[in-house]
Write a protein that holds these residues in place. Sequence first.
Motif: not given
Length: 297
Positions: A22-23, A36
């Motif tokens: 998850k970025e 995200f």
Amino acid sequence: MKNSTQVQELLSAHGLDFTIVKEPLVGTSGRATPYFGLYNSKTDECINTTKEGYTVSQNDEIVAMVLQGMSQFGSNLTVSKAGALNGGRKVYMQLAIEGASKVANDIIKRYVTIIDSNDGSTSLSIGIGDLTMSCSNQFAKFYAKGDAKFRHTATIEQKLRTIPMLIETALNESLRQIEIYKQFASTEVSKKLAHELVKAVLGYDRELTSMDVLSKKSVRAINTMDKLYNHIDREMADKGQNMWGLHSGVTSFTTHEISVPKRDNARIESVLIGGAYKMNQDSLKFAQRKSGLLELV
């Protein structure tokens, strides 16, 4: 949780040895956004976008929970198949039920089927599945009952407590499904009913649909109809002029010939959550209604 070595072996054997990362996503102006990206660590593909509060689920957690949940059933359940669907957006596991059942002259292998999503699109769901050994026709059914699913907000502890109960429910539902098939095998059908079934699952057929409507169908749509009729004719020749043969014609088509995307596990994806699944459910409902089994839906 279950032995980590066993979990890793299953992940590697079935192509589930990847994680979801998850970025934060940045807008074109370079400013941070409230969104995200969820990335497959093996392919680096973004499988979905979400907000900060979403809790990521990982394949090893899902597999470990299922193994823990099935442990009380001992040798009655074994992991038969597992895999990633649509780039890892979803994962599935099929737990083979010990022994086999018989419907007329067919041997049926039964499964508990489990699906969860890595992209947050669906809850963890537990249903049933079966395989007709003579023709490899596959069927799966997930129940709409709220207690047969977990939302991603559920805690691991909640899931661990409930999974064994849901597996037990699936085992009972699987036996009920075999009884429905046996009723199908003893229900004679006419050729007219085959046309009705084709229309029920496709929306058109050779006999009940007007030529004016058929003439406007694409070549692909007509070919699909012809192929479905071929499967129905073949299965009814093998299983008899009964509802079991008629329904099996649909599951034969959806298992072996329905169009699917060009990606890994596309056929099983279609049977579990795609176009084949919908067609199979429409066929089952039709067959149950015509066999007087509405109360078992």
